[in-house]
Design a protein around this motif. Structure first.
Motif, short mmCIF file in Angstrom:
data_model
loop_
_atom_site.label_atom_id
_atom_site.label_comp_id
_atom_site.label_asym_id
_atom_site.label_seq_id
_atom_site.Cartn_x
_atom_site.Cartn_y
_atom_site.Cartn_z
N ARG A 61 -61.39 -47.01 -85.26
CA ARG A 61 -60.38 -45.83 -84.78
C ARG A 61 -60.48 -45.67 -83.39
O ARG A 61 -59.73 -44.68 -82.86
N ALA A 64 -57.10 -46.29 -81.24
CA ALA A 64 -56.26 -45.17 -81.44
C ALA A 64 -56.63 -43.65 -80.84
O ALA A 64 -55.87 -42.93 -80.34
N GLY A 65 -57.91 -43.49 -80.85
CA GLY A 65 -58.43 -42.33 -80.25
C GLY A 65 -58.08 -42.63 -78.62
O GLY A 65 -57.85 -41.43 -78.14
N ARG A 67 -55.99 -44.17 -77.17
CA ARG A 67 -54.26 -44.11 -76.92
C ARG A 67 -54.08 -42.55 -76.96
O ARG A 67 -53.17 -42.25 -75.92
N TRP A 68 -54.20 -42.15 -77.99
CA TRP A 68 -53.66 -40.46 -77.91
C TRP A 68 -54.41 -39.62 -76.78
O TRP A 68 -53.77 -38.75 -76.39
N LEU A 196 -55.24 -33.24 -83.45
CA LEU A 196 -55.47 -34.59 -82.58
C LEU A 196 -56.34 -35.45 -83.16
O LEU A 196 -56.31 -36.77 -83.37
N ARG A 199 -55.07 -36.85 -86.61
CA ARG A 199 -53.95 -37.53 -86.58
C ARG A 199 -54.31 -39.00 -86.00
O ARG A 199 -53.85 -39.96 -86.27
N SER A 200 -55.39 -39.09 -85.05
CA SER A 200 -55.78 -40.44 -84.28
C SER A 200 -56.70 -40.96 -85.30
O SER A 200 -57.21 -42.22 -84.91
N SER A 202 -59.93 -40.35 -84.75
CA SER A 202 -61.17 -40.46 -83.79
C SER A 202 -61.34 -39.21 -82.86
O SER A 202 -60.75 -38.52 -82.57
N ALA A 205 -60.07 -38.84 -79.10
CA ALA A 205 -58.89 -38.36 -78.67
C ALA A 205 -59.17 -36.90 -78.30
O ALA A 205 -58.65 -36.21 -76.99
#
Length: 230
Positions: A61, A64-65, A67-68, A196, A199-200, A202, A205
């Motif tokens: 993850r 994704a972390g 990016r967010w 956050l 949602r991510s 990770s 984030a």
């Protein structure tokens, strides 16, 4: 899991308000003390059966972390830039504790104290271990707000210190209102960081957003003071 959650709530309620300032050698011991505490809560979490994924530390993850975290940190950076650029907004950024801060002291804050002593410790403790433990015991919304509430309690002493440094405290009731308002803001921030994190998937984030908020906030406050003085 209930024991871990209860003990962690009690420890976090007093750590930043009482314990950390009484560590031998404080304030120099702030960073190493919190770094050791970070390791200990991770060991306790793993010993209690929490997985790396539940703690937000699963390698799968991280993307994704990242990016967010980068997107939200960019919003924080934009907000700080606007605050510094617009003269009418600069007083909102001003913090007497940043006034006259030398380059060396500022570098230590930005590169060591904030990333390791504050952000890493708080994110692991609140959005990592505490949130994961509460999520095992409560519905997710309650776990989020429960961790956020403890995060607000965590900030009683720092809020009081900031208010005193900026001459925002007056009478007893006035001080209570200022501290209550400051802690309420951190409750909301804690809930947003927790959202956050979930949602991510990770912890990276909220780490990035928290890091951006604290470091860029400090730089913006220093810049606001210099511009006001110049």
């Amino acid at each position: 899991m209930l024991l871990l959650a209860v003990v962690l709530v009690l420890v976090l309620a007093v750590w930043n308000n009482v314990v950390v300032t009484r560590l031998p050698g404080y304030p120099a011991s702030y960073v190493p003390g919190n770094a050791v505490a970070t390791v200990l809560v991770l060991v306790a979490a793993r010993g209690a059966g929490l997985s790396w994924a539940e703690l937000g530390l699963a390698r799968g993850r991280l993307g994704a972390g990242l990016r967010w975290g980068v997107v939200c940190a960019g919003l924080v950076a934009a907000g700080c830039a606007v605050g510094v650029a617009v003269p009418a907004l600069r007083p909102l950024l001003a913090d007497a504790r940043a006034a006259g801060t030398g380059a060396g002291a500022l570098a230590v804050e930005l590169l060591v104290r904030i990333p390791v002593g504050t952000v890493l410790w708080e994110e692991v403790a609140f959005r990592g271990v505490l949130l994961a433990a509460l999520a095992r015991l409560l519905p997710r919304p309650r776990a989020v707000w429960g961790s956020a509430a403890v995060f607000g309690v965590w900030h009683i002493r720092p809020t009081l210190s900031a208010a005193a440094a900026n001459d925002l405290t007056g009478s007893g009731p006035g001080t209570v209102l200022v501290v209550a308002a400051g802690c309420l803001v951190t409750v909301v921030a804690g809930a947003l960081f927790a959202w956050l994190r979930l949602r991510s998937g990770s912890l990276l984030a909220p780490v990035l957003v928290h890091l951006a908020t604290n470091t860029l906030g400090l730089l913006a406050a220093a810049a606001a003071h210099r511009l006001a003085a110049g």
